[in-house]
Design an enzyme around this catalytic site. Structure first.
Site, PDB file in Angstrom:
ATOM      1  N   SER A 153     -12.792   1.569  -1.474  1.00 55.97           N
ATOM      2  CA  SER A 153     -12.335   0.452  -0.858  1.00 55.97           C
ATOM      3  C   SER A 153     -13.280  -0.794  -1.065  1.00 55.97           C
ATOM      4  O   SER A 153     -13.169  -1.140  -2.416  1.00 55.97           O
ATOM      5  CB  SER A 153     -12.436   0.640   0.490  1.00 55.97           C
ATOM      6  N   ASP A 297      -1.307   4.829   1.176  1.00 59.58           N
ATOM      7  CA  ASP A 297      -2.547   4.159   1.264  1.00 59.58           C
ATOM      8  C   ASP A 297      -2.381   2.728   1.836  1.00 59.58           C
ATOM      9  O   ASP A 297      -1.074   2.381   1.794  1.00 59.58           O
ATOM     10  CB  ASP A 297      -3.309   4.032  -0.063  1.00 59.58           C
ATOM     11  N   HIS A 324      -5.625   5.769   2.875  1.00 59.03           N
ATOM     12  CA  HIS A 324      -6.954   5.326   2.406  1.00 59.03           C
ATOM     13  C   HIS A 324      -8.161   6.344   2.270  1.00 59.03           C
ATOM     14  O   HIS A 324      -8.647   6.035   1.343  1.00 59.03           O
ATOM     15  CB  HIS A 324      -7.044   4.012   3.281  1.00 59.03           C
TER      16      HIS A 324
END
Length: 350
Positions: A153, A297, A324
């Site tokens: 991320s 995701d 995610h």
């Protein structure tokens, strides 16, 4: 404490491959005894923890690291997401890396819970974080013979930016669950994921966002029920790992909101990352690179597949069951792929 955006706001409202082959040059990998030993290590007294001083234009501050294991050729530095979250997002690595004798280093970036948390918005820039990672690398003695950088991320943004400037220090790069363009991420969130929701729910969420009513408990309630458990961590709320809940509890919202903003459907407003886009720079990354994408995701898996083809020496890892946090909801595919990449690069088979 409030929690916002792309790494999961106000969740607390709802929840009160085993053997090591020889290296290609004939050298054997570390033994289990050597891997676990603290003998002759300068961090034995602290059990692997080092507070590393980081020099900035605003002074010197300490960041927290903890090293697990010993392996002279495979050392993985973990860059957590957020910004402003913690290394606790990665605690499941304890269940996979030790038996492969992969050394790995937990690390809380400046501003995160276990590190110092200066109150100065000028510190929260991508450029300064890149220099921080470089100082951590030097302090830990990592180099191009052994240094793997894994970022997820926001950590993926940081890993890419580090590689653009310092890839000569890397053995391998792992970009996990992060696109190379925030405008593209925004478009995917708003044009693909949002409309997949119940139209009435999506309409209510967008109305709250348009009114900038992010602190409304209804906003967090809707997102958690209809978005997080679909696209952040695909498990019933009561099954979310305790380590994930801890990272929410420990989040630094000043860093998070300043760089990421409030909205769950992209990075908007005055957030400093809103225009970040490095699509045209990926071709400059020559170091072996693994890009990880997941079917559910918040990030577009097709974009991440494209990233793996855009870098000079890339591989794509697809997690068909993941979102995610695919290191939790698609562990088998995630860790098999990451471990295989590290082993292949280590043995010059990539």
């Amino acid at each position: 404490m409030k929690f916002y955006s792309w790494l999961f706001p106000a969740v607390l409202l709802f929840i009160s491959c085993q053997t090591n082959p020889q290296k290609s040059d004939g050298q054997e990998s570390t033994s289990a005894e050597q891997y676990l030993s603290f003998e002759n290590r300068d961090d034995q007294f602290t059990g692997g923890i080092k507070m590393i001083p980081i020099t900035t234009k605003k002074g010197t501050f300490n960041v927290w690291t903890k090293r697990i294991g010993n392996n002279p050729t495979k050392k993985v530095l973990l860059l957590h997401g957020g910004p402003g979250m913690t290394h606790e997002l990665y605690e499941c690595f304890d269940g996979y890396f030790p038996q492969e004798e992969i050394e790995y280093i937990y690390y809380d970036q400046l501003g995160s819970y276990y590190s110092e948390q200066p109150d100065d918005l000028d510190l929260w820039t991508t450029e300064r974080f890149v220099e921080e990672v470089e100082q951590v690398r030097q302090a830990l003695g990592l180099d191009a013979s052994n240094f793997y950088l894994l970022g997820q991320s926001w950590g993926g943004i940081l890993a890419m930016e580090y590689a653009f400037k310092y890839q000569d220090n890397l053995r391998g790069l792992i970009i996990s669950n992060m696109m190379s363009s925030v405008p593209e991420y925004n478009a995917y969130a708003q044009n693909v994921l949002g409309p997949q929701m119940n139209p009435e729910i999506y309409k209510e969420i967008k109305a709250l966002e348009d009114a900038e009513d992010f602190e409304n408990p209804r906003y967090s309630e809707l997102l958690f029920e209809h978005y997080y458990t679909e696209h952040v961590l695909r498990m019933p709320p009561e099954d979310w790992p305790e380590a994930i809940m801890r990272t929410f509890k420990h989040a630094n919202n000043q860093v998070y909101v300043h760089m990421q903003g409030y909205s769950e459907f992209g990075i908007t407003g005055d957030a400093t990352l809103k225009d970040w886009d490095v699509r045209d720079q990926l071709k400059n990354i020559a170091v072996p690179t693994l890009v990880i994408g997941a079917q559910y995701d918040t990030m577009d898996p097709e974009h991440m597949k494209w990233m793996s083809e855009e870098v000079q020496n890339g591989r794509y890892l697809y997690c068909p069951n993941g979102s995610h946090l695919s290191q939790y909801d698609d562990q088998k595919n995630y860790f098999e792929g990451v471990i295989r990449f590290i082993e292949d690069v280590d043995q010059n088979n990539f």
